[in-house]
Scaffold this motif. Structure first.
Motif, PDB file in Angstrom:
ATOM      1  N   GLN A  72       0.821  -1.205   0.000  1.00  0.00           N
ATOM      2  CA  GLN A  72       0.000   0.000   0.000  1.00  0.00           C
ATOM      3  C   GLN A  72       0.862   1.265   0.000  1.00  0.00           C
ATOM      4  O   GLN A  72       0.501   2.269  -0.621  1.00  0.00           O
ATOM      5  CB  GLN A  72      -0.939  -0.017   1.208  1.00  0.00           C
ATOM      6  N   VAL A  73       2.002   1.207   0.687  1.00  0.00           N
ATOM      7  CA  VAL A  73       2.939   2.334   0.667  1.00  0.00           C
ATOM      8  C   VAL A  73       3.436   2.572  -0.756  1.00  0.00           C
ATOM      9  O   VAL A  73       3.474   3.716  -1.245  1.00  0.00           O
ATOM     10  CB  VAL A  73       4.125   2.078   1.621  1.00  0.00           C
ATOM     11  N   GLU A  74       3.824   1.490  -1.437  1.00  0.00           N
ATOM     12  CA  GLU A  74       4.328   1.614  -2.808  1.00  0.00           C
ATOM     13  C   GLU A  74       3.248   2.134  -3.752  1.00  0.00           C
ATOM     14  O   GLU A  74       3.540   2.918  -4.660  1.00  0.00           O
ATOM     15  CB  GLU A  74       4.850   0.263  -3.297  1.00  0.00           C
ATOM     16  N   GLN A  75       2.003   1.702  -3.548  1.00  0.00           N
ATOM     17  CA  GLN A  75       0.903   2.190  -4.381  1.00  0.00           C
ATOM     18  C   GLN A  75       0.746   3.698  -4.264  1.00  0.00           C
ATOM     19  O   GLN A  75       0.609   4.410  -5.265  1.00  0.00           O
ATOM     20  CB  GLN A  75      -0.408   1.518  -3.965  1.00  0.00           C
ATOM     21  N   LEU A  76       0.777   4.181  -3.036  1.00  0.00           N
ATOM     22  CA  LEU A  76       0.630   5.619  -2.821  1.00  0.00           C
ATOM     23  C   LEU A  76       1.805   6.391  -3.419  1.00  0.00           C
ATOM     24  O   LEU A  76       1.618   7.457  -4.015  1.00  0.00           O
ATOM     25  CB  LEU A  76       0.500   5.912  -1.327  1.00  0.00           C
ATOM     26  N   LYS A  77       3.000   5.856  -3.276  1.00  0.00           N
ATOM     27  CA  LYS A  77       4.168   6.540  -3.844  1.00  0.00           C
ATOM     28  C   LYS A  77       4.098   6.587  -5.364  1.00  0.00           C
ATOM     29  O   LYS A  77       4.494   7.578  -5.986  1.00  0.00           O
ATOM     30  CB  LYS A  77       5.449   5.844  -3.384  1.00  0.00           C
ATOM     31  N   MET A  78       3.587   5.523  -5.967  1.00  0.00           N
ATOM     32  CA  MET A  78       3.435   5.499  -7.423  1.00  0.00           C
ATOM     33  C   MET A  78       2.410   6.531  -7.892  1.00  0.00           C
ATOM     34  O   MET A  78       2.472   7.009  -9.026  1.00  0.00           O
ATOM     35  CB  MET A  78       3.010   4.099  -7.882  1.00  0.00           C
ATOM     36  N   MET A  79       1.485   6.886  -7.005  1.00  0.00           N
ATOM     37  CA  MET A  79       0.486   7.907  -7.321  1.00  0.00           C
ATOM     38  C   MET A  79       1.029   9.308  -7.067  1.00  0.00           C
ATOM     39  O   MET A  79       0.313  10.297  -7.248  1.00  0.00           O
ATOM     40  CB  MET A  79      -0.776   7.681  -6.473  1.00  0.00           C
ATOM     41  N   GLY A  80       2.288   9.385  -6.625  1.00  0.00           N
ATOM     42  CA  GLY A  80       2.907  10.684  -6.396  1.00  0.00           C
ATOM     43  C   GLY A  80       2.842  11.173  -4.973  1.00  0.00           C
ATOM     44  O   GLY A  80       3.268  12.297  -4.670  1.00  0.00           O
ATOM     45  N   GLU A  81       2.327  10.352  -4.059  1.00  0.00           N
ATOM     46  CA  GLU A  81       2.220  10.737  -2.655  1.00  0.00           C
ATOM     47  C   GLU A  81       3.521  10.401  -1.924  1.00  0.00           C
ATOM     48  O   GLU A  81       3.885   9.240  -1.793  1.00  0.00           O
ATOM     49  CB  GLU A  81       1.045  10.024  -1.992  1.00  0.00           C
ATOM     50  N   LYS A  82       4.226  11.419  -1.450  1.00  0.00           N
ATOM     51  CA  LYS A  82       5.498  11.216  -0.756  1.00  0.00           C
ATOM     52  C   LYS A  82       5.332  11.197   0.759  1.00  0.00           C
ATOM     53  O   LYS A  82       6.226  10.716   1.475  1.00  0.00           O
ATOM     54  CB  LYS A  82       6.485  12.315  -1.149  1.00  0.00           C
ATOM     55  N   ARG A  83       4.196  11.679   1.248  1.00  0.00           N
ATOM     56  CA  ARG A  83       3.991  11.789   2.701  1.00  0.00           C
ATOM     57  C   ARG A  83       3.402  10.497   3.260  1.00  0.00           C
ATOM     58  O   ARG A  83       2.332  10.484   3.865  1.00  0.00           O
ATOM     59  CB  ARG A  83       3.075  12.968   3.006  1.00  0.00           C
ATOM     60  N   VAL A  84       4.120   9.408   3.072  1.00  0.00           N
ATOM     61  CA  VAL A  84       3.626   8.103   3.506  1.00  0.00           C
ATOM     62  C   VAL A  84       4.770   7.334   4.158  1.00  0.00           C
ATOM     63  O   VAL A  84       5.909   7.371   3.690  1.00  0.00           O
ATOM     64  CB  VAL A  84       3.030   7.324   2.313  1.00  0.00           C
ATOM     65  N   VAL A  85       4.453   6.624   5.247  1.00  0.00           N
ATOM     66  CA  VAL A  85       5.471   5.867   5.972  1.00  0.00           C
ATOM     67  C   VAL A  85       4.834   4.634   6.602  1.00  0.00           C
ATOM     68  O   VAL A  85       3.651   4.641   6.928  1.00  0.00           O
ATOM     69  CB  VAL A  85       6.136   6.740   7.067  1.00  0.00           C
ATOM     70  N   ALA A  86       5.626   3.574   6.740  1.00  0.00           N
ATOM     71  CA  ALA A  86       5.199   2.365   7.459  1.00  0.00           C
ATOM     72  C   ALA A  86       6.089   2.217   8.679  1.00  0.00           C
ATOM     73  O   ALA A  86       7.317   2.080   8.554  1.00  0.00           O
ATOM     74  CB  ALA A  86       5.302   1.140   6.561  1.00  0.00           C
ATOM     75  N   ILE A  87       5.503   2.255   9.849  1.00  0.00           N
ATOM     76  CA  ILE A  87       6.238   2.086  11.107  1.00  0.00           C
ATOM     77  C   ILE A  87       6.049   0.646  11.545  1.00  0.00           C
ATOM     78  O   ILE A  87       4.988   0.268  12.039  1.00  0.00           O
ATOM     79  CB  ILE A  87       5.732   3.039  12.205  1.00  0.00           C
ATOM     80  N   ASN A  88       7.071  -0.182  11.348  1.00  0.00           N
ATOM     81  CA  ASN A  88       6.959  -1.600  11.697  1.00  0.00           C
ATOM     82  C   ASN A  88       8.327  -2.185  11.994  1.00  0.00           C
ATOM     83  O   ASN A  88       9.352  -1.483  11.940  1.00  0.00           O
ATOM     84  CB  ASN A  88       6.263  -2.379  10.571  1.00  0.00           C
ATOM     85  N   SER A  89       8.359  -3.472  12.318  1.00  0.00           N
ATOM     86  CA  SER A  89       9.602  -4.137  12.710  1.00  0.00           C
ATOM     87  C   SER A  89      10.574  -4.307  11.557  1.00  0.00           C
ATOM     88  O   SER A  89      11.727  -4.692  11.763  1.00  0.00           O
ATOM     89  CB  SER A  89       9.280  -5.514  13.313  1.00  0.00           C
ATOM     90  N   PHE A  90      10.131  -4.032  10.332  1.00  0.00           N
ATOM     91  CA  PHE A  90      11.003  -4.154   9.172  1.00  0.00           C
ATOM     92  C   PHE A  90      12.023  -3.012   9.124  1.00  0.00           C
ATOM     93  O   PHE A  90      13.051  -3.113   8.467  1.00  0.00           O
ATOM     94  CB  PHE A  90      10.154  -4.162   7.896  1.00  0.00           C
TER      95      PHE A  90
END
Length: 469
Positions: A72-90
């Motif tokens: 889902q993060v990659e999908q949003l970035k492909m749409m041009g959205e840069k203000r996205v982050v995943a906070i997880n153990s990765f």
């Protein structure tokens, strides 16, 4: 053109809303809690992505799997959205610290139920202006929270400091009981509910009872090598996923296996290869599939009985998202019922485990990591006797769920009608290719009029079956 329609077209590239989407988005924008149950492929991501651009503040999305978050993060970035982050153990420690320090700069914040328990993360979230909160794949609250991820049940504690924001719960399948669990855990009060028909008319259902594991494997290998994909073959055994993959590769099938014991990077790579069309088949345990955005999956095959009708429908629902004809096939035998129960209960504590874990000297108790995690939660909530009774009831419920699916497969009634009825819905229309108990034209379905669907082949794998079955 109103504002919703304008954003739909200019930012997301869609001409019209699908059924129910506008209604749900309007409720979210109005600040209401919402439970939305829509089949896979109905555009659930749009339900939180679009209103995010019409409300001030960040959107917090609680998601069950790292792969789902990343997708889902990659999908949003492909749409041009840069203000996205995943906070997880990765994330590494340094990456996580950087993300938390700049959390106010993000519009979309993805996280897991486990990470939501992190005190520093909670404090940072509490300092933000949250537009609303999303519980993605919300059925996991009920199906996983009581089983092996009790942090799903802790979400309610985390939400108390964030409860000024309304909550949107999204899932593809949920019974009335699951919806009740979702409402309770997410602290919802009189939420708006949108329940779409769960019928997928383009998915035909096929069930075959077999006499032996050898017969089951022969059917599966013949089906895959004589028909086209893309497809997913689900098995409960990691060893079997590797076996199927090896044998299919010998036959020239572009296939890979996928299970939870693989490295995270390898799993992400295989998932990407499948989504991009470099692989035609995946042989997987149920660790694979949630959040897969691949519209043209034509076949889902199970070589076992899943642990519930709901789990079966979740996995079957990954086919035919493009609205074209697909088929879900399941091969089963009576012994699969006990095997499914064993798989479902293998990490559940028995009465003796619970008694020992509640005693003072806990270090002497040797339990699996999952069992310890389960008991660590319930020890804070229930007494020894209450916990024993809880898991007694859970075991009974699991057995009933497995038996219900077995009965559904074995009787002569329409499979489609039965799975829809399980979710308290009624089937309105039956498609021409409905199920193996009603009407199912395999030659027409596979467009193989010029050759037999299943060809008789003597395969060299028979001598190896004894080592894995």
């Amino acid at each position: 053109m109103d504002e919703l329609q304008h954003i739909l077209q200019t930012r997301f590239g869609y001409k019209d809303f699908r059924e129910g989407q506008r209604e749900i988005i309007e409720k979210v924008l109005a600040g209401e809690d919402v439970v939305a149950i829509l089949p896979t492929g109905m555009g659930k991501s749009l339900l939180f992505q679009l209103p995010a651009y019409l409300k001030n503040g960040a959107v917090l999305i609680v998601s069950p799997l790292l792969s789902l978050m990343q997708d889902q993060v990659e999908q949003l970035k492909m749409m041009g959205e840069k203000r996205v982050v995943a906070i997880n153990s990765f994330l590494s420690f340094e990456q996580r610290e950087k993300a938390l320090s700049g959390l106010q700069n993000y519009k979309f914040i993805f996280t897991s139920p486990e990470m939501l328990q992190n005190e520093r993360f909670q404090r940072r979230l509490a300092s933000l202006n949250l537009a609303f909160i999303v519980a993605d794949e919300a059925h996991c609250i009920s199906q996983w929270g009581f089983d092996f991820r009790p942090d799903y049940l802790r979400i309610s504690e985390s939400l108390k400091s964030l409860r000024k924001a309304n909550v949107l719960a999204l899932t593809a399948t949920a019974t009335k009981e699951v919806v009740k669990d979702i409402k309770t855990t997410l602290l919802m009060e009189q939420p708006f509910e949108y329940i779409h028909s769960l019928d997928r008319p383009y998915i035909a259902y096929e069930a075959h009872e077999v006499e032996s594991q050898k017969e089951k494997v022969e059917w599966i290998l013949n089906r895959i090598t004589s028909t086209t994909g893309p497809g997913i073959l689900y098995s409960q055994s990691r060893k079997k996923t590797e076996f199927y993959t090896e044998e299919l590769q010998k036959k020239g099938i572009r296939v890979a296996y996928y299970h939870s014991k693989m490295d995270q990077d390898d799993r992400i790579l295989i998932q990407q290869q499948f989504q991009q069309g470099h692989l035609d088949w995946i042989c997987a345990t149920n660790a694979f599939g949630m959040g897969i955005h691949k519209d043209n999956i034509r076949q889902i095959i199970h070589d076992h009985i899943p642990t519930s009708v709901a789990n079966y429908m979740q996995e079957v629902g990954r086919a035919g998202r493009d609205g074209k004809q697909s088929i879900a096939s399941i091969l089963y035998m009576l012994s699969d019922v006990e095997q499914a129960y064993f798989v479902a209960m293998q990490d559940f504590p028995d009465e003796q485990d619970i008694i020992l874990a509640y005693q003072t000297n806990e270090n002497q108790v040797q339990l699996s990591e999952t069992t310890e995690r389960i008991l660590d939660y319930w020890k804070m909530v229930l007494s020894t006797e209450e916990t024993i009774e809880l898991f007694k009831n859970i075991r009974q419920k699991k057995w009933i769920e497995i038996q219900s699916l077995y009965t559904l497969l074995q009787n002569e009634n329409c499979i489609r009608e039965q799975v829809i009825a399980y979710f308290d819905q009624k089937l309105i229309d039956k498609p021409l290719n409905c199920c193996s108990k009603c009407s199912l034209n395999l030659q027409e379905l596979f467009h193989l009029h010029d050759k037999p669907l299943i060809h008789a082949t003597v395969l060299d794998w028979k001598s190896r079956l004894g080592s894995i079955l």
